[in-house]
Design a protein around this motif. Sequence first.
Motif, PDB file in Angstrom:
ATOM      1  N   GLN A 276      23.053 -58.552 -25.492  1.00  0.00           N
ATOM      2  CA  GLN A 276      21.988 -59.916 -25.729  1.00  0.00           C
ATOM      3  C   GLN A 276      22.242 -60.661 -26.641  1.00  0.00           C
ATOM      4  O   GLN A 276      23.066 -60.951 -27.885  1.00  0.00           O
ATOM      5  N   HIS A 277      21.896 -62.206 -26.204  1.00  0.00           N
ATOM      6  CA  HIS A 277      22.135 -63.118 -27.270  1.00  0.00           C
ATOM      7  C   HIS A 277      23.859 -63.515 -28.069  1.00  0.00           C
ATOM      8  O   HIS A 277      23.921 -63.949 -29.137  1.00  0.00           O
ATOM      9  N   PHE A 278      24.369 -63.123 -27.082  1.00  0.00           N
ATOM     10  CA  PHE A 278      25.985 -63.128 -26.137  1.00  0.00           C
ATOM     11  C   PHE A 278      26.104 -65.053 -26.796  1.00  0.00           C
ATOM     12  O   PHE A 278      27.025 -66.507 -27.858  1.00  0.00           O
ATOM     13  N   ARG A 279      25.584 -66.542 -26.218  1.00  0.00           N
ATOM     14  CA  ARG A 279      25.470 -67.090 -25.962  1.00  0.00           C
ATOM     15  C   ARG A 279      24.989 -68.136 -27.559  1.00  0.00           C
ATOM     16  O   ARG A 279      26.030 -68.447 -28.086  1.00  0.00           O
ATOM     17  N   GLU A 280      24.070 -67.066 -28.724  1.00  0.00           N
ATOM     18  CA  GLU A 280      23.829 -67.387 -29.416  1.00  0.00           C
ATOM     19  C   GLU A 280      24.737 -67.460 -30.374  1.00  0.00           C
ATOM     20  O   GLU A 280      25.015 -67.952 -31.482  1.00  0.00           O
ATOM     21  N   ILE A 281      25.514 -66.201 -30.588  1.00  0.00           N
ATOM     22  CA  ILE A 281      26.191 -66.181 -31.192  1.00  0.00           C
ATOM     23  C   ILE A 281      27.560 -66.228 -30.816  1.00  0.00           C
ATOM     24  O   ILE A 281      28.136 -67.037 -31.942  1.00  0.00           O
ATOM     25  N   ASP A 283      27.772 -70.032 -29.889  1.00  0.00           N
ATOM     26  CA  ASP A 283      27.548 -70.789 -30.899  1.00  0.00           C
ATOM     27  C   ASP A 283      27.281 -71.022 -32.162  1.00  0.00           C
ATOM     28  O   ASP A 283      27.921 -72.127 -32.855  1.00  0.00           O
ATOM     29  N   ARG A 284      27.095 -69.774 -32.538  1.00  0.00           N
ATOM     30  CA  ARG A 284      26.418 -69.818 -34.217  1.00  0.00           C
ATOM     31  C   ARG A 284      28.244 -69.945 -34.533  1.00  0.00           C
ATOM     32  O   ARG A 284      27.989 -70.586 -36.106  1.00  0.00           O
ATOM     33  N   ASP A 317      29.612 -61.343 -20.704  1.00  0.00           N
ATOM     34  CA  ASP A 317      29.395 -60.325 -22.027  1.00  0.00           C
ATOM     35  C   ASP A 317      28.745 -59.083 -21.182  1.00  0.00           C
ATOM     36  O   ASP A 317      27.770 -58.070 -21.796  1.00  0.00           O
ATOM     37  N   ILE A 354      24.130 -56.897 -32.530  1.00  0.00           N
ATOM     38  CA  ILE A 354      24.514 -57.441 -31.157  1.00  0.00           C
ATOM     39  C   ILE A 354      23.508 -56.258 -30.398  1.00  0.00           C
ATOM     40  O   ILE A 354      24.077 -55.621 -30.153  1.00  0.00           O
ATOM     41  N   LYS A 383      15.315 -56.077 -18.925  1.00  0.00           N
ATOM     42  CA  LYS A 383      15.204 -56.936 -19.467  1.00  0.00           C
ATOM     43  C   LYS A 383      13.489 -57.807 -19.483  1.00  0.00           C
ATOM     44  O   LYS A 383      13.495 -57.934 -20.525  1.00  0.00           O
ATOM     45  N   GLN A 386      11.571 -55.720 -20.980  1.00  0.00           N
ATOM     46  CA  GLN A 386      12.156 -55.120 -23.008  1.00  0.00           C
ATOM     47  C   GLN A 386      12.124 -53.566 -23.292  1.00  0.00           C
ATOM     48  O   GLN A 386      12.088 -53.016 -24.189  1.00  0.00           O
TER      49      GLN A 386
END
Length: 667
Positions: A276-281, A283-284, A317, A354, A383, A386
């Motif tokens: 999860q949130h791999f795109r944010e990682i 980008d960051r 991912d 992650i 998902k 949750q």
Amino acid sequence: MNSLLTLTLLQQIIDQLPMNIFCRDTAGRYLFANQAFTEQAGLLQPADLIGKTDTDMPWGDVFREEDQQLLAEGKPLLYQQLYCHSGDTTSWMEIHKIPLYDEQGKPVALFGMVNEIDQRKELEQTFRQQQLLQRRLLDAIPDPIRLEDHQGLLIDCNQAFLDFMGMVASEALGQRVAHRLSTELPMGRGEYCLVDASGQGRHLEVTRVDVPDDDGNSLGTLTLSRDITGLRTTQAQLQQEQHYDSLTGLLKLSHFLQTSHHLGTRKASLLLVDLQHFREINDRFGIRVADRLLSQVARRLQQLAPPQSLVCRVAADDFAMLLPELAEPLADWSHRLQGELMVPYLVEDHRIQIPVFLGIAHGKANDAERLLSHAEAALAQGKRQQQHCTLFDPELNAKLKRRQLIAAQLPLAIKSGQLTAVYQPIISTRTNQLHGAELLCRWPHPELGMISPDEFIPLAEELGLIGKLGQRMLEQGCAQLARWQAAAPDLVLSINLSPLQFRDPELCPQIFACIERHGLAPWQLELEITEGVLMENADEIESNLTNLIEAGFQLAIDDFGTGYCSLAYLPRLQVATLKLDRSFTQGLTTNQATTAIVRSVIGLGHELGIRITAEGVETPEQQAWLVQAGCDRLQGYLFSRPLPPDEFARSYQLPVPDSQPTGQPRG
């Protein structure tokens, strides 16, 4: 008489010439000039110029020193170009000055001609820019290009060819350079291994063609070379890399499935791992850190995988594991796997943790493709709920088949008009009367019964059908409002717009054309959008929002408080209405924090000139609290469920037509 006539004719002749002509004596006094020069000097007639000097002219005595030097040296000044300023205008001039002498060689005058050459300078500038552009385009081509004459002399080439040869233009142009290549290249197309200036062998695809001039005569030979070293290297490595992911070293999905076909019918479990949130990682921290994180995840999966397992990278991912029967319950093992995968990773001094979601399916080892589909369904369900670890079961399988059936039938259902509009009243707290109605979509399926919008709206967005569905609902709603407006001229219709519709640049023209077809005004539509639309930075979304508001449509934020809307957007976009989400309404009489939030939102909205509509009003207590707090409008089952148009019309004394509008285009 004849002499006067000759001077007059001469004056007429020079007045007709398309240039400025003048003559000054050695003292700088004007002896004669033509009409064009006179007008340039700001005078009416050439006679007005006689005897004056440049001191009396608009340009001043700036040429006096140059004139004296020309008279002294006896050399003409030809093709002098000057950039001249006259008031607010500027122009390019070409000047010719010729000194005149008497029979004894004494200077007597200076004759001059001035041409305006702005057009020529523009052409020259355009030509230079074209030459520069052509040169830059040629040099930007990464493939070596050269043009040689029939003697083999280099006429022109690009920078890539110079780099290949290790030469500069000054030492290459006009020279024979082909002899430095390792082989003689014939005309036509072929592939050759040539050595560049650094001694490195390069595999080139070479094309040599004859270049004709306008008359068909040969100018020389053009040689185009495309470096395919990388292509040939890739092809050579393809067999080795065909089965394994280059980043993680894991099996690729195709080979994973192919290998599973040979494992027989023994029991197995397929576990799908989603980061999860791999795109944010990404980008960051950047793609390098993200890739190294994936590599560490892959190594950890390989270390944790039981013997005789298959591990592959499914997507960016996502990973899959085909597991044999385990000695311990799979639920315990997968829970432990999840915990191990969520232990923080150290990547280039970054400590990254992650979250992981798992989808699991049981079956036969040689049926991995079906198991993967089931695991994907389980993962998607987990998902949505949750739930970090979800096992595929028959009930989920039934949901999957239902979703597939709905997805297959939705396009035809939209086209044939099976989806219909219903209307839920919106009540004004000031008058306790009907203010408007929200148009909602329903699908009465002939086999599955009433299908909830929560099922088919996301599918319509996923399948790219939301635009067609939205347009048909808009047509139905506007047609219905047009039938009601005679009895209720102030009735406002609220229509939900999908975030995906806001990416269509034709959204505003389509809505405006629809209300024009049905004789409605923009203020009669309240367009509801979610908070997520405001948070997107796409240019087309910003443009559509602005155009809709400028056209006079009212803008409402639906489900306000459930997203991440910045309050700064509200006054900037001239939002007309905030619709409080039903979750706030439900907690009014039981949760002090909720009541404080709702009271604050109402106050803030009124400070900004924004009306507040509360959704989900179900009890008189909720109604009383909202009225006392100053909420402008109410909507919910306390007043009515969503109604078909005829029932809505009878409930609020509106015209009930013999047949309901379908929104279908005619013809």
